[in-house]
Design a protein around this motif. Structure first.
Motif, PDB file in Angstrom:
ATOM      1  N   LYS A  78     -19.650 -52.955  38.424  1.00 17.79           N
ATOM      2  CA  LYS A  78     -18.420 -52.974  39.507  1.00 17.79           C
ATOM      3  C   LYS A  78     -17.566 -54.363  39.032  1.00 17.79           C
ATOM      4  O   LYS A  78     -16.524 -55.116  39.338  1.00 17.79           O
ATOM      5  N   THR A  79     -18.544 -55.593  39.083  1.00 15.90           N
ATOM      6  CA  THR A  79     -18.587 -57.154  39.462  1.00 15.90           C
ATOM      7  C   THR A  79     -17.860 -57.167  38.335  1.00 15.90           C
ATOM      8  O   THR A  79     -16.457 -57.676  38.324  1.00 15.90           O
ATOM      9  N   THR A 108     -17.363 -65.467  48.388  1.00 14.13           N
ATOM     10  CA  THR A 108     -18.010 -66.559  47.899  1.00 14.13           C
ATOM     11  C   THR A 108     -18.492 -65.620  46.723  1.00 14.13           C
ATOM     12  O   THR A 108     -19.069 -66.396  46.149  1.00 14.13           O
ATOM     13  N   TYR A 109     -18.380 -64.362  45.992  1.00 18.24           N
ATOM     14  CA  TYR A 109     -18.362 -63.678  45.282  1.00 18.24           C
ATOM     15  C   TYR A 109     -17.579 -63.670  44.564  1.00 18.24           C
ATOM     16  O   TYR A 109     -17.108 -62.664  43.386  1.00 18.24           O
ATOM     17  N   ARG A 160     -32.009 -55.062  36.934  1.00 25.04           N
ATOM     18  CA  ARG A 160     -30.692 -55.960  36.345  1.00 25.04           C
ATOM     19  C   ARG A 160     -29.941 -55.969  37.641  1.00 25.04           C
ATOM     20  O   ARG A 160     -29.392 -56.880  37.724  1.00 25.04           O
ATOM     21  N   GLY A 161     -30.128 -55.423  38.806  1.00 26.25           N
ATOM     22  CA  GLY A 161     -29.843 -55.485  39.940  1.00 26.25           C
ATOM     23  C   GLY A 161     -28.048 -55.059  39.615  1.00 26.25           C
ATOM     24  O   GLY A 161     -27.421 -55.752  40.724  1.00 26.25           O
ATOM     25  N   GLY A 162     -27.856 -54.251  39.489  1.00 24.49           N
ATOM     26  CA  GLY A 162     -26.469 -54.404  39.848  1.00 24.49           C
ATOM     27  C   GLY A 162     -25.539 -52.526  39.058  1.00 24.49           C
ATOM     28  O   GLY A 162     -26.589 -51.963  38.440  1.00 24.49           O
ATOM     29  N   ALA A 184     -22.152 -60.747  34.946  1.00 27.47           N
ATOM     30  CA  ALA A 184     -21.394 -60.766  35.852  1.00 27.47           C
ATOM     31  C   ALA A 184     -21.644 -62.204  36.794  1.00 27.47           C
ATOM     32  O   ALA A 184     -20.130 -62.814  36.775  1.00 27.47           O
ATOM     33  N   LYS A 185     -22.132 -63.198  36.017  1.00 32.33           N
ATOM     34  CA  LYS A 185     -22.274 -64.565  37.305  1.00 32.33           C
ATOM     35  C   LYS A 185     -21.148 -65.142  36.376  1.00 32.33           C
ATOM     36  O   LYS A 185     -20.284 -66.311  36.431  1.00 32.33           O
ATOM     37  N   GLU A 221     -17.699 -64.126  37.051  1.00 31.20           N
ATOM     38  CA  GLU A 221     -16.800 -64.716  38.019  1.00 31.20           C
ATOM     39  C   GLU A 221     -16.645 -65.940  38.235  1.00 31.20           C
ATOM     40  O   GLU A 221     -15.864 -66.668  38.876  1.00 31.20           O
ATOM     41  N   VAL A 267     -16.436 -74.083  46.440  1.00 35.06           N
ATOM     42  CA  VAL A 267     -16.832 -72.658  46.109  1.00 35.06           C
ATOM     43  C   VAL A 267     -18.133 -71.612  46.105  1.00 35.06           C
ATOM     44  O   VAL A 267     -18.869 -70.873  46.274  1.00 35.06           O
ATOM     45  N   LYS A 268     -18.349 -73.017  44.633  1.00 36.60           N
ATOM     46  CA  LYS A 268     -19.805 -72.373  43.785  1.00 36.60           C
ATOM     47  C   LYS A 268     -20.274 -73.441  43.915  1.00 36.60           C
ATOM     48  O   LYS A 268     -20.748 -74.333  42.367  1.00 36.60           O
ATOM     49  N   PRO A 269     -21.278 -73.514  44.637  1.00 35.18           N
ATOM     50  CA  PRO A 269     -22.131 -75.184  44.388  1.00 35.18           C
ATOM     51  C   PRO A 269     -23.519 -74.644  43.396  1.00 35.18           C
ATOM     52  O   PRO A 269     -24.093 -76.273  43.222  1.00 35.18           O
ATOM     53  N   HIS A 270     -23.704 -73.572  43.398  1.00 33.54           N
ATOM     54  CA  HIS A 270     -24.049 -73.193  42.979  1.00 33.54           C
ATOM     55  C   HIS A 270     -24.167 -73.893  41.425  1.00 33.54           C
ATOM     56  O   HIS A 270     -25.391 -73.460  40.057  1.00 33.54           O
TER      57      HIS A 270
END
Lengths: 196, 438
Positions: A35-36, A61-62, A90-92, A131-132, A135, A160-163
């Motif tokens: 979906k992402t 944030t995503y 996978r968590g998705g 997905a990451k 994104e 917005v994406k500090p990671h």
């Protein structure tokens, strides 16, 4: 302003066909579409390839997200064009063709020839991205309108994406630039003709 | 000018506490106008109690947004793993911005709220019609600086521009603010959380009820597994509260927001406004029959346009309807000879049903002035929010949340409403019914 896609004013078959086409293409090439990823692919198609399906994206944030894309995917599923399964490892989500996927592609097929080249490139460039990764890239394209200066853009994205590190953001930015995504995002609209 | 906090009693939430600064914002003419803009347009023609205003709703949204913020804030404060940190100052300022944004998010509504948005002018930058959000942002930026930037209680230096940016989200918000934006617009936002209960209360229907206190008490900060982003989710113990919210949304959509008579009146309101605006302005603002735009060549022109816009309220339009100067749609509203629904699909039509609707039924009705209304056109959409994340651990920032639809078979089973209807003018109702007989 983008060129609007010609559309049945009563039923947006072209939108449903677009979603069905993504699902069909990923499945045919043995790739996983979540979906992402669908959200980000459609965003990139609109912003970097200038095909307007009248989806309005907002930055969360995503990354860029459009509630109408989520809604249309549910409608496509309701029509039998998609099956949606959750992959707990996978968590998705994973989107697969449903029994009516080709019927939906046919109903909105007038638009498919016009976007076929863009889809080819999009899927070749980012079909296997996580997905990451998608994104981050879609966020860069979203924010490129704020500031095209590369240092400023990296800083804006990092807010917005500090990671993600500056180096990761800069590498993704350079890749998008080399592939023409950033340049096209500010180009003039294209003229479209369809089979309809 | 230091005053004291005041409390005001607002239906649904009871006492709502207001700081002296917020009292001054509420007393501003831009906000006071919301007393004269009804939340649900002419829904009162179906549900006579639905006469509440955007004023009351806005106070409610501020209250709910604050409750949600205060539930989530300690979770961010006690987590040592976050990068970047949400500092005490960040959180203090974010709370002020969230409260003021919630309070002011609807100041740009035109008379009869969403029903009037079809006669907003085109935004030349987007090539699409302006939305009430554009007016809200312009009003805050150009007309409310004195009670925001210049207010003596504004110790954190919050600016009207920051509130506009938060509401419009052009992409320049840092994560410390972007994180909170779903409280204003998102799957479990304070706007919907308030209006479902409020509209249900005033309309006198029970469909919009859900356990808001449980919902708020079970909000959790989670980190999405796929993308590692911070998000607002829910504890496992809150699943039933969210299911209640989603069912309320579904029921209210079917029974109130997409009620067939209410939708007919929405169309007549659009007709009335178009008529009155054409009479008032001609083609002064470009297209005939539209509101003044929320912008101008220079700030002074924008302010003039916004001042003109602020003159439009529900009572002004009602007066024209009563005086028979609101055009043909005004006559229909006054006489209650509103357009009639004569045919419709199921809530979730299949492709063959849609084919029959467009290829068989509709052609018979076009010559009678028939037109289609569809659920997708409604300003209030049923959005089943299947992707709300559910935390799987007991405390801290949850690292492995799962989508709600994986935990709720009820949510999984719900479908998007895509119903279509055909309306004809009141005088053609019987003829249309005869034409549809097999």
């Amino acid at each position: 302003m983008l060129d609007p896609m010609p559309s049945n004013p009563e039923i947006p078959w072209e939108r449903y066909a677009l979603i069905a086409e993504f699902i069909r293409r990923f499945d045919a090439q043995g790739m996983t579409l979540g979906k992402t990823a669908l959200q980000k692919m459609i965003f990139l198609l609109q912003r970097a390839f200038r095909f307007d399906f009248d989806y309005g994206f907002t930055l969360y944030t995503y990354g860029p997200f459009c509630v109408d894309v989520a809604r249309d995917l549910d409608i496509v599923r309701g029509f039998g064009g998609a099956e949606i399964a959750y992959d707990a490892n996978r968590g998705g989500y994973e989107l697969r063709p449903g029994p009516a996927v080709d019927e939906l592609r046919t109903r909105g097929s007038g638009i498919l020839p016009a976007i076929s080249g863009a889809l080819d490139q999009l899927v070749a460039d980012y079909g296997r991205a996580t997905a990451k990764e998608l994104e981050l890239r879609s966020t860069i394209v979203f924010l490129a309108r704020q500031d095209q200066n590369k240092e400023a853009l990296v800083k804006l994205v990092r807010q917005v994406k500090p990671h993600f590190s500056d180096a990761q953001i800069e590498a993704a930015r350079r890749e998008l630039e080399e592939r023409g995504y950033l340049g096209r995002a500010i180009e003039a609209p294209r003229t479209l003709t369809t089979g309809n | 000018m230091a005053g004291s906090d005041k409390i005001v009693r607002v239906p649904i939430h009871g006492f709502v506490k207001l700081s002296p600064w917020e009292q001054d914002v509420i007393d501003h003419r831009v906000f006071q106008r919301l007393r004269h803009v009804r939340q649900l347009a002419l829904t009162e023609m179906v549900y006579p109690g639905a006469c509440h205003s955007r004023f009351e709703h806005s106070l409610g949204v501020m209250q709910v947004a604050s409750m949600m913020f205060d539930q989530l804030r300690p979770q961010l404060e006690t987590s040592g793993q976050l990068e970047p940190r949400f500092s005490k100052d960040d959180l203090e300022k974010a709370r002020v911005i969230v409260r003021l944004s919630a309070l002011l998010h609807d100041v740009g509504h035109c008379p009869f709220s969403h029903a009037g948005e079809d006669v907003m002018p085109t935004n030349p930058l987007r090539g699409k019609k302006h939305k009430h959000e554009d007016y809200s942002a312009a009003l805050i930026r150009h007309c409310m600086g004195d009670v925001i930037d210049g207010h003596p209680a504004n110790e954190l230096k919050v600016s009207a521009d920051e509130i506009c940016t938060f509401l419009q989200n052009d992409g320049s918000l840092p994560l410390q603010l972007l994180f909170w934006r779903p409280l204003i617009t998102g799957q479990m936002d304070a706007d919907r959380a308030d209006y479902l209960l409020r509209d249900s209360h005033h309309a006198g229907v029970a469909y919009g009820q859900y356990d808001i206190n449980r919902l708020v008490a079970t909000l959790r900060v989670v980190r999405d597994r796929e993308t590692e982003n911070l998000m607002i989710g829910i504890e496992t113990g809150g699943i039933q509260a969210v299911e209640g919210l989603i069912l309320a949304r579904y029921m209210m959509f079917i029974q109130v927001y997409f009620h067939h008579t209410r939708r007919a009146y929405d169309r007549h309101v659009t007709g009335v406004l178009g008529h009155l605006l054409a009479q008032e302005y001609g083609d002064r603002y470009g297209a005939r029959g539209t509101f003044p735009p929320p912008s101008g060549d220079e700030v002074r022109t924008a302010v003039q346009n916004l001042d003109e816009f602020l003159r439009w309220t529900d009572p002004r339009v009602w007066q024209a309807i009563e005086n028979d100067s609101a055009g043909p749609h005004g006559v229909l509203i006054k006489s209650r000879h509103h357009d009639r629904r004569v045919h419709e699909t199921s809530h979730f039509p299949s492709t063959p049903e849609l084919d029959h609707f467009y290829e068989v039924a509709l052609p018979k009705l076009r010559t009678m002035g028939g037109y289609v209304d569809k659920a997708d056109n409604s300003w209030y959409k049923f959005d089943k929010s299947a992707d709300i994340r559910v935390a799987t651990s007991d405390r801290g920032i949850d690292p492995a949340p799962v989508p709600l639809s994986e935990r709720s078979s009820l949510v999984r089973a719900l479908e998007e409403v895509t119903q279509r209807r055909v309306y004809v003018p009141w005088a053609s109702k019987e003829k249309a019914k005869r034409a549809l007989r097999p």
